[in-house]
Design an enzyme around this catalytic site. Structure first.
Site, PDB file in Angstrom:
ATOM      1  N   GLN A   1       0.821  -1.210   0.000  1.00 52.43           N
ATOM      2  CA  GLN A   1       0.000   0.000   0.000  1.00 52.43           C
ATOM      3  C   GLN A   1       0.859   1.266   0.000  1.00 52.43           C
ATOM      4  OE1 GLN A   1      -1.997   0.831   3.744  1.00 52.43           O
ATOM      5  NE2 GLN A   1      -3.752   1.709   2.712  1.00 52.43           N
ATOM      6  N   GLY A   2       0.747   2.076  -1.035  1.00 52.92           N
ATOM      7  CA  GLY A   2       1.494   3.331  -1.105  1.00 52.92           C
ATOM      8  C   GLY A   2       0.607   4.519  -0.780  1.00 52.92           C
TER       9      GLY A   2
ATOM     10  N   SER B   1       0.712   6.522   2.860  1.00 48.49           N
ATOM     11  CA  SER B   1       1.370   7.524   3.697  1.00 48.49           C
ATOM     12  C   SER B   1       2.635   8.067   3.052  1.00 48.49           C
ATOM     13  CB  SER B   1       1.761   6.914   5.040  1.00 48.49           C
ATOM     14  OG  SER B   1       0.633   6.518   5.752  1.00 48.49           O
TER      15      SER B   1
ATOM     16  N   GLU C   1     -10.705  -1.379   5.310  1.00 54.19           N
ATOM     17  CA  GLU C   1      -9.569  -1.755   6.143  1.00 54.19           C
ATOM     18  C   GLU C   1      -9.987  -1.758   7.602  1.00 54.19           C
ATOM     19  OE1 GLU C   1      -6.300   1.030   6.109  1.00 54.19           O
ATOM     20  OE2 GLU C   1      -4.999  -0.303   7.246  1.00 54.19           O
TER      21      GLU C   1
ATOM     22  N   SER D   1      -5.030   6.972  12.775  1.00 54.37           N
ATOM     23  CA  SER D   1      -4.745   6.847  14.207  1.00 54.37           C
ATOM     24  C   SER D   1      -6.056   6.873  14.993  1.00 54.37           C
ATOM     25  CB  SER D   1      -3.852   7.995  14.672  1.00 54.37           C
ATOM     26  OG  SER D   1      -4.608   9.200  14.713  1.00 54.37           O
TER      27      SER D   1
ATOM     28  N   GLU E   1      -6.855   8.783  17.268  1.00 55.76           N
ATOM     29  CA  GLU E   1      -7.316  10.174  17.376  1.00 55.76           C
ATOM     30  C   GLU E   1      -8.138  10.542  16.136  1.00 55.76           C
ATOM     31  OE1 GLU E   1      -4.203   9.204  18.043  1.00 55.76           O
ATOM     32  OE2 GLU E   1      -3.862   9.772  20.132  1.00 55.76           O
TER      33      GLU E   1
END
Lengths: 398, 385
Positions: free
Chosen positions: A125-126, A128, A244, A383, A385
């Site tokens: 997976q590209g 981030s 995901e 995240s 958060e």
């Protein structure tokens, strides 16, 4: 409403259990959830499942899904967790494939789906980038049209297991002038053997090589490798992230983790008695199991909703947050349980390839690396958060 | 009441802090951890030259006349720099046993060598099935003429690969887990029948399994009274506990400072992430945990010289609070650093690992909470009588 399995479902469970007991590669018993597997080890069960037609249960039947109900899929993951099975990796089966069969061309479906299903091609997976983590829409990697190709330049990071990958799905900026940042991104499939791609390892605090930096320099990719429309990649990316998240709860695996924790606690001794009989430790395990039950029934409600045609929505953020908190707590308690033997760092398996160590009990050497490694779960996949931000915005409407 | 350091203590702190700044940067430490031996004997010698290894011992014993506060100062600085060298095993434990239980001859032979770094001690107390109970011993020492013969297996002996001497706890009488019948010995690591299996630890130090197979020691190997060693062991372990609490406070302070700094630099959504209130409050919580850890370290350190129950309760209270604080600060430091915090390349992960391991040294949160509860119940019972 009821919680009982029907006779058909019980028959299904027995069929699955028999199949797993008979077919799960014997040499992989006890390897689940451990670091540094080889490509062959990761793919061994996937390949057996592919032959059986069970490697992609959640796909639509026309593309090779099993057509199982949500209850059957629940049974499936429970039974696999029983043996700690090394399941097909999510990057192909659960992440890029739904994007391809939902938004891809017929050619893309025919080219990619069968090899994802068979385990022949490994995906990474590209998403981030160093400057685009929680703020994923800030991706800077560019894809510039040159005739029938894109020329791609940029740097991706946290590319999980890219060292084994044949293909990657990348978010690239195709319109740097778009009014909103989200509008100028495309979803592009890249052959990892293309010249100009360099994968460099990132070693994590547990000492494992799971993630990488991926550098792209003048990488030439045919335009036909773009999925869907140009500049619409953000829509597909969000679709993928919701998928995901729904697999991220890890309920069955955490149940198995609690069983393993109980077995460890029964073997550890405190003042001459098993640690499992120690009131304060036992109550911590009970608390964890209660939290897991709450998560399990939340997931079952979500699955039931999906069965009625509701796609995974912002509720999947609950599964991600609670699921990862439980996974982390499990590793905390496991590390506590092993006491002094959490400290030795016995990297990798014993030279003889066995599960036996010459220092401490065999379950101990993995406790600290797992604890350290699992800190990633509240960071990755958006995240925790960010998940709370999603719930704030999408559900609370604030 | 006075929470100030003396001029001498201030000098100890400043010289140590300078040494760490100049010779213990993160890259250097990484190199040392990866090296064959995993430590720097020359750094250890330099710490001895600075007089640090003499600091907690009386002038009568050849030391500088300091005590627990000096140990606290040293260990806080060790924590800030993630110093690997074995101050707690050799000076606090090895030196502690000699200070409180050694004969004049033993002090003459061993304490002087500890202070000059000519000898390095490791403390072999844990056993595979004893968990944190210091009396749960399967290692035995049988009387043999005037001396003893030792048999057993000690687990995860920190710094044993660097040591030439071991302090060993063993059962000389009584039943397993009895408070009576425990004795403490000094054993030469090179003695016949001692074997070790060395390995690195998760937080970058070295430890060993130590096996004793009919190891003969003389009468002069016994420290303190035969069969009556548990009191001495508990005293030294309480001192060591206070020392690792001080270290943890030092580790937490740096982990917190690094996190605040990172949150200033790291931008997402067009703004430093430190501007997000949810992270601000989290970092405030880390700050409060760190401050309370310093407070508990002072408390425990200053009570080490008081009566037995007060001392034990103080050490356990500190270890409980600091174990909890260390977990929170460590985990949140990683969380706020995001993916970068997960990498071996950044220092913050190494601070997290040290905090994680400190919890299980000399008893974890659960152990000390139970000990505190038992001690309190004992006091309440006495008061009722």
């Amino acid at each position: 409403m009821n919680l009982d399995f029907s006779p058909e479902e019980i028959a299904f469970r027995d069929e699955v259990r028999t199949f797993i007991d008979k077919s799960y590669p014997k040499e992989l018993f006890g390897f689940g959830g451990r670091e540094d597997l080889s490509r062959e080890q990761y793919l061994a069960w996937h390949k057996v499942l592919a032959k059986k037609g069970w490697s992609t249960p959640s796909w639509p039947t026309e593309h090779g899904g099993t057509g199982w109900t949500s209850t059957q899929r629940y049974i499936w993951s429970e039974e696999n967790a029983r043996v700690d099975a090394i399941m097909p990796l999510p990057f192909g089966v659960a992440m890029v494939a739904p994007v391809i069969y939902t938004f891809g061309s017929d050619e893309q479906k025919a080219r990619f789906l069968p090899k994802i299903q068979s385990g022949e091609e490994w995906w990474c997976q590209g998403y981030s980038e160093p400057g685009a983590g929680s703020d994923l829409a800030a991706v800077k990697t560019t894809a510039v049209r040159d005739g029938d190709d894109y020329i791609i330049n940029g740097q991706k990071t946290w590319t999980t297991l890219a060292q084994h990958a044949d293909w990657g799905f990348f978010l690239c900026r195709t319109d740097p002038k778009a009014e909103k940042r989200q509008q100028g991104i495309s979803f592009i499939l890249i052959d990892m053997k293309t010249p100009g791609i360099e994968v460099r390892p990132i070693i994590t605090i547990d000492g494992s090589h799971e993630v990488n930096e991926t550098w792209l320099t003048d990488v030439r990719v045919p335009v036909e490798n773009r999925v869907g429309e140009e500049n619409m990649g953000w829509t597909y990316a969000k679709f993928l992230l919701a998928h995901e998240r729904s697999g991220i709860a890890g309920v069955a695996r955490s149940k198995r983790g609690i069983e393993k924790l109980r077995a460890i606690a029964a073997n550890e001794v405190i003042d001459g008695k098993p640690l499992s009989e120690d009131a304060s430790f036992a109550s911590k395990v009970s608390q964890l199991e209660i939290d897991l039950t709450a998560l399990e029934f939340t997931e079952l409600r979500t699955l039931a909703g999906e069965a009625q045609g509701k796609g995974p929505g912002p509720e999947s953020s609950i599964l991600k947050v609670k699921g990862t908190e439980i996974q982390q707590r499990l590793t905390e308690l496991t590390l506590e349980a092993v006491g002094h033997y959490g400290a030795p760092y016995l990297r990798g398996r014993p030279a003889d390839g066995s599960n036996t160590y010459d220092v401490g009990p065999d379950y101990a050497p993995h406790a600290a690396p797992m604890y350290l490694n699992m800190r990633k779960t509240s960071i990755y996949g958006g995240s925790n958060e960010i998940q709370r931000n999603i719930i704030t915005k999408m559900i609370l409407g604030l | 009441m006075d929470f100030n350091f003396t001029e001498e203590q201030g000098m100890i702190r400043d010289s140590l802090s300078r040494l760490i700044r100049e010779k213990y940067d993160f890259e250097t430490r990484v190199g040392v951890v990866k090296s064959d031996s995993g430590w720097r004997p020359e750094m250890w010698a330099q710490l001895a030259e600075l007089g640090l290894l003499m600091a907690p011992f009386s002038e009568e014993d050849g030391g500088l006349g300091g005590g627990p506060v000096d140990v606290m100062i040293v260990m806080q600085e060790f924590g800030k720099g993630l110093v690997l060298e074995p101050f707690v095993p050799s000076v606090v434990c090895g030196g502690g046993f000699l200070k409180h239980g050694g004969t004049a001859a033993q002090k003459e032979e061993h304490l002087t060598a500890i202070m000059s770094a000519d000898s390095t001690f490791a403390f072999a107390y844990a056993e595979p099935r004893g968990r944190y109970n210091l009396a749960d011993l399967e290692t035995t020492a049988k009387k043999d003429g005037s001396g003893y013969v030792l048999n057993g297996h000690k687990a995860v002996v920190i710094a044993a690969p660097w040591a030439n001497k071991l302090i060993v706890t063993a059962r000389t009488g009584g039943g397993r887990r009895d408070a009576d019948g425990i004795s403490v010995f000094i054993v030469d690591k090179a003695a016949k029948g001692v074997s070790t299996r060395d390995y690195p630890t998760v937080d970058g130090r070295r430890a060993a399994e130590v096996y004793f197979d009919n190891v003969s020691v003389g009468a002069d190997a016994l420290i303190g009274e035969a069969d009556n060693g548990l009191g001495l062991i508990e005293r030294v372990v309480d001192e060591a506990t206070a020392a690792v609490c001080a270290e943890a406070a030092g580790v937490m302070g740096v982990a917190h400072a690094m996190t605040v700094e990172y949150s200033r630099q790291r931008k997402q959504f067009g703004t430093p992430i430190g501007k997000f209130q949810v992270l601000q409050h989290r970092m405030v919580d880390m700050f409060m945990e760190h401050e309370q850890s310093i407070s508990m370290t002072y408390m425990a350190t200053l009570k080490l010289g008081e009566d037995e129950v007060t001392r034990k309760k103080a050490a356990s209270a500190a270890k409980v609070r600091i174990g909890q604080a260390g977990r929170f600060v460590g985990q949140q430091a990683i969380q706020i650093h995001g993916g970068m915090g997960m990498t071996e390349e950044l220092a913050v992960g190494h601070y997290f690992k040290r905090l994680t391991m400190i919890d299980s040294e000399f008893g974890n949160v659960d152990h000390h909470l139970r000990r505190y509860t038992t001690l309190s119940a004992g006091e309440a019972k006495l008061a009722a009588e």
